[in-house]
Motif scaffolding. Structure first.
Motif, PDB file in Angstrom:
ATOM      1  N   PRO A 288      31.901  61.751  43.002  1.00  0.00           N
ATOM      2  CA  PRO A 288      32.798  62.647  42.259  1.00  0.00           C
ATOM      3  C   PRO A 288      34.043  61.898  41.782  1.00  0.00           C
ATOM      4  CG  PRO A 288      32.107  63.628  44.347  1.00  0.00           C
ATOM      5  CD  PRO A 288      31.702  62.193  44.389  1.00  0.00           C
ATOM      6  N   ALA A 289      34.574  62.328  40.647  1.00  0.00           N
ATOM      7  CA  ALA A 289      35.756  61.694  40.067  1.00  0.00           C
ATOM      8  C   ALA A 289      37.002  62.572  40.184  1.00  0.00           C
ATOM      9  CB  ALA A 289      35.504  61.363  38.596  1.00  0.00           C
ATOM     10  N   HIS A 290      36.842  63.833  40.623  1.00  0.00           N
ATOM     11  CA  HIS A 290      37.953  64.791  40.632  1.00  0.00           C
ATOM     12  C   HIS A 290      38.079  65.384  42.040  1.00  0.00           C
ATOM     13  CE1 HIS A 290      37.873  64.721  36.196  1.00  0.00           C
ATOM     14  NE2 HIS A 290      36.569  64.691  36.352  1.00  0.00           N
ATOM     15  N   GLY A 291      39.207  65.111  42.689  1.00  0.00           N
ATOM     16  CA  GLY A 291      39.434  65.627  44.027  1.00  0.00           C
ATOM     17  C   GLY A 291      39.957  67.057  44.017  1.00  0.00           C
ATOM     18  N   LEU A 292      40.036  67.632  45.201  1.00  0.00           N
ATOM     19  CA  LEU A 292      40.519  68.997  45.328  1.00  0.00           C
ATOM     20  C   LEU A 292      41.952  69.139  44.822  1.00  0.00           C
ATOM     21  CD1 LEU A 292      39.857  71.861  46.357  1.00  0.00           C
ATOM     22  CD2 LEU A 292      40.690  71.146  48.609  1.00  0.00           C
ATOM     23  N   ASP A 293      42.808  68.171  45.145  1.00  0.00           N
ATOM     24  CA  ASP A 293      44.204  68.250  44.698  1.00  0.00           C
ATOM     25  C   ASP A 293      44.314  68.144  43.182  1.00  0.00           C
ATOM     26  OD1 ASP A 293      45.822  68.439  47.238  1.00  0.00           O
ATOM     27  OD2 ASP A 293      44.618  66.669  47.682  1.00  0.00           O
ATOM     28  N   ASP A 294      43.449  67.328  42.574  1.00  0.00           N
ATOM     29  CA  ASP A 294      43.410  67.271  41.099  1.00  0.00           C
ATOM     30  C   ASP A 294      43.120  68.659  40.540  1.00  0.00           C
ATOM     31  OD1 ASP A 294      43.665  64.467  41.166  1.00  0.00           O
ATOM     32  OD2 ASP A 294      41.489  64.204  41.329  1.00  0.00           O
ATOM     33  N   GLY A 295      42.137  69.347  41.144  1.00  0.00           N
ATOM     34  CA  GLY A 295      41.754  70.669  40.674  1.00  0.00           C
ATOM     35  C   GLY A 295      42.859  71.698  40.847  1.00  0.00           C
ATOM     36  N   ILE A 296      43.575  71.622  41.960  1.00  0.00           N
ATOM     37  CA  ILE A 296      44.668  72.572  42.202  1.00  0.00           C
ATOM     38  C   ILE A 296      45.762  72.383  41.144  1.00  0.00           C
ATOM     39  CG2 ILE A 296      46.512  73.240  43.803  1.00  0.00           C
ATOM     40  CD1 ILE A 296      44.518  72.431  46.093  1.00  0.00           C
ATOM     41  N   ARG A 297      46.121  71.130  40.873  1.00  0.00           N
ATOM     42  CA  ARG A 297      47.146  70.862  39.845  1.00  0.00           C
ATOM     43  C   ARG A 297      46.690  71.385  38.487  1.00  0.00           C
ATOM     44  NH1 ARG A 297      48.148  66.105  43.083  1.00  0.00           N
ATOM     45  NH2 ARG A 297      46.366  65.046  42.164  1.00  0.00           N
ATOM     46  N   GLU A 298      45.421  71.151  38.175  1.00  0.00           N
ATOM     47  CA  GLU A 298      44.862  71.604  36.900  1.00  0.00           C
ATOM     48  C   GLU A 298      44.890  73.128  36.783  1.00  0.00           C
ATOM     49  OE1 GLU A 298      40.269  72.062  35.476  1.00  0.00           O
ATOM     50  OE2 GLU A 298      40.841  70.165  36.374  1.00  0.00           O
ATOM     51  N   LEU A 299      44.511  73.810  37.857  1.00  0.00           N
ATOM     52  CA  LEU A 299      44.480  75.274  37.853  1.00  0.00           C
ATOM     53  C   LEU A 299      45.882  75.857  37.711  1.00  0.00           C
ATOM     54  CD1 LEU A 299      41.806  75.697  40.643  1.00  0.00           C
ATOM     55  CD2 LEU A 299      41.562  76.587  38.313  1.00  0.00           C
ATOM     56  N   VAL A 300      46.862  75.248  38.367  1.00  0.00           N
ATOM     57  CA  VAL A 300      48.246  75.729  38.245  1.00  0.00           C
ATOM     58  C   VAL A 300      48.674  75.702  36.778  1.00  0.00           C
ATOM     59  CG1 VAL A 300      50.664  75.211  38.799  1.00  0.00           C
ATOM     60  CG2 VAL A 300      48.925  75.134  40.615  1.00  0.00           C
ATOM     61  N   LYS A 301      48.327  74.606  36.083  1.00  0.00           N
ATOM     62  CA  LYS A 301      48.654  74.524  34.648  1.00  0.00           C
ATOM     63  C   LYS A 301      47.880  75.578  33.856  1.00  0.00           C
ATOM     64  CE  LYS A 301      48.026  69.938  34.657  1.00  0.00           C
ATOM     65  NZ  LYS A 301      47.876  68.555  34.113  1.00  0.00           N
ATOM     66  N   GLY A 302      46.603  75.721  34.186  1.00  0.00           N
ATOM     67  CA  GLY A 302      45.770  76.678  33.464  1.00  0.00           C
ATOM     68  C   GLY A 302      46.261  78.100  33.596  1.00  0.00           C
ATOM     69  N   TYR A 303      46.740  78.433  34.791  1.00  0.00           N
ATOM     70  CA  TYR A 303      47.172  79.815  35.032  1.00  0.00           C
ATOM     71  C   TYR A 303      48.514  80.126  34.397  1.00  0.00           C
ATOM     72  CZ  TYR A 303      43.195  80.258  38.188  1.00  0.00           C
ATOM     73  OH  TYR A 303      41.929  80.304  38.699  1.00  0.00           O
ATOM     74  N   ARG A 304      49.209  79.102  33.892  1.00  0.00           N
ATOM     75  CA  ARG A 304      50.384  79.381  33.063  1.00  0.00           C
ATOM     76  C   ARG A 304      49.949  79.973  31.724  1.00  0.00           C
ATOM     77  NH1 ARG A 304      52.935  73.530  34.280  1.00  0.00           N
ATOM     78  NH2 ARG A 304      53.477  73.863  36.474  1.00  0.00           N
ATOM     79  N   MET A 305      48.704  79.661  31.304  1.00  0.00           N
ATOM     80  CA  MET A 305      48.154  80.222  30.058  1.00  0.00           C
ATOM     81  C   MET A 305      47.452  81.549  30.313  1.00  0.00           C
ATOM     82  SD  MET A 305      46.325  77.049  28.109  1.00  0.00           S
ATOM     83  CE  MET A 305      45.432  76.425  29.545  1.00  0.00           C
ATOM     84  N   LEU A 306      46.700  81.590  31.405  1.00  0.00           N
ATOM     85  CA  LEU A 306      45.773  82.701  31.649  1.00  0.00           C
ATOM     86  C   LEU A 306      46.482  83.819  32.394  1.00  0.00           C
ATOM     87  CD1 LEU A 306      42.541  83.202  31.492  1.00  0.00           C
ATOM     88  CD2 LEU A 306      42.657  82.770  33.931  1.00  0.00           C
ATOM     89  N   ARG A 307      46.426  84.989  31.825  1.00  0.00           N
ATOM     90  CA  ARG A 307      46.959  86.173  32.509  1.00  0.00           C
ATOM     91  C   ARG A 307      45.850  87.196  32.564  1.00  0.00           C
ATOM     92  NH1 ARG A 307      50.233  83.753  34.544  1.00  0.00           N
ATOM     93  NH2 ARG A 307      52.510  83.808  34.418  1.00  0.00           N
ATOM     94  N   ASN A 308      45.392  87.515  33.755  1.00  0.00           N
ATOM     95  CA  ASN A 308      44.292  88.478  33.903  1.00  0.00           C
ATOM     96  C   ASN A 308      44.882  89.889  33.840  1.00  0.00           C
ATOM     97  OD1 ASN A 308      41.798  89.495  34.298  1.00  0.00           O
ATOM     98  ND2 ASN A 308      41.546  88.790  36.409  1.00  0.00           N
ATOM     99  N   GLY A 309      45.370  90.249  32.664  1.00  0.00           N
ATOM    100  CA  GLY A 309      46.177  91.465  32.534  1.00  0.00           C
ATOM    101  C   GLY A 309      45.417  92.685  32.045  1.00  0.00           C
ATOM    102  N   VAL A 310      44.112  92.684  32.168  1.00  0.00           N
ATOM    103  CA  VAL A 310      43.319  93.789  31.620  1.00  0.00           C
ATOM    104  C   VAL A 310      43.681  95.122  32.284  1.00  0.00           C
ATOM    105  CG1 VAL A 310      40.964  94.658  31.286  1.00  0.00           C
ATOM    106  CG2 VAL A 310      41.425  92.211  31.113  1.00  0.00           C
TER     107      VAL A 310
END
Length: 314
Positions: A288-310
């Motif tokens: 694997p090339a992507h560790g768990l911490d890489d994924g957490i950092r990525e998700l934090v950035k992603g959730y600045r865009m994503l709002r599950n506001g339905v």
């Protein structure tokens, strides 16, 4: 790299497909996606300009739809599935016909020299033995309908031959067709938006894998197919056999305000509590090339865009 191939991906507009299809195209393959667009999203909009990409709107269970698509395929990747125990329990017929029967139909339509590479869940291991790693030789004891249908499909594919099965750990990471309900994705979402989560079965352990490393595993399988064929492979992070509690501690290292506590509020329908060995696929040269911490950092950035506001007023 594998020679350029014609690849049919059923369910290719889902969470895995939205990352895997562009990766296959980038590797020089020609890709046709069959998808019903059940979730009414356009996660492959960014690859429509690619000359080696084609898309068919249809049902992966329909033999008349599959037959002409299968004829020109060198390899088939059946991603079409109802994924997760709750979704499968909500529609038993759709789960069985999509997760298992559609794969049996594919097997019947394919010639012996056409290849199959399919993802299954390592929740098929069910409840592991304390301190013992689940290998590909560990007996499969799926508990949920979801687990059973995927295990039965895998068995049929491997018995048919000229196939590889990837038993995926719990997948995480951002994707154009996002799933917020997967464990890491869910916990990071809660950490970002609620700053808290209540855990049940907090010491149940499982393994994790980044969605881009899932795509890399399939590319690795294509490139090394003859050496890897007719076997199942666990695909996960060997340094991330973690309990829910340990996962939350890793998330809190990135988001210090995150609070989590234990309460007897539910249970995992798959009873997933196991640690997994990924030695077999690692022995083929895959890492694997992507560790768990890489994924957490990525998700934090992603959730600045994503709002599950339905379902919210704000």
């Amino acid at each position: 790299m594998a020679d350029s191939m014609n690849i049919l991906v059923t369910g290719g507009a889902g969470y895995l497909g939205s990352i895997m299809v562009p990766a296959l195209l980038d590797a020089g393959h020609r890709v046709t996606v069959l998808d019903s667009f059940l979730f009414r999203q356009v996660p492959l909009a960014h690859v429509c300009a690619h000359p080696n990409f084609d898309i068919v709107r249809g049902d992966a269970r329909d033999e008349a739809t599959l037959r002409p698509l299968v004829q020109s395929a060198d390899a088939v990747i059946p991603l079409a599935a109802l994924v997760g125990a709750p979704l499968c329990d909500a529609d038993v017929l759709a789960a069985t016909s999509t997760n298992r029967d559609a794969v049996l139909t594919l097997i019947r339509l394919l010639s012996r020299d056409q290849r199959i590479m399919m993802p299954v869940t390592n929740s098929g291991y069910g409840i592991g033995e304390q301190g013992r790693f689940c290998t590909e030789d560990t007996p499969l004891r799926p508990i949920s309908l979801y687990g059973r249908t995927k295990v039965e499909a895998e068995q049929a594919v491997l018995e048919r031959g000229n196939a590889i099965s990837f038993r995926l750990a719990t997948v995480f990471g951002m994707a154009p067709r996002m799933r917020v309900d997967l464990l890491v994705n869910d916990f990071v979402y809660r950490a970002v938006n609620d700053r808290a989560v209540v855990l049940f079965e907090p010491h149940f352990k499982r393994n994790y894998i980044h969605i881009r490393d899932v795509a890399r595993a399939f590319l690795h399988g294509l490139a090394n197919f003859d050496a890897m064929r007719d076997r199942p492979y666990n695909v996960g992070l060997s340094d991330a056999n973690l309990s829910k509690w340990e996962l939350c501690e890793r998330i809190r290292a990135h988001l210090p305000a995150f609070a989590f506590l234990e309460a007897p509020i539910g249970e995992d329908p798959d009873k997933r509590d196991y640690i997994v060995s990924n030695e077999r696929i690692e022995a083929t040269g895959y890492k694997p090339a992507h560790g768990l911490d890489d994924g957490i950092r990525e998700l934090v950035k992603g959730y600045r865009m994503l709002r599950n506001g339905v379902h919210g007023n704000v």
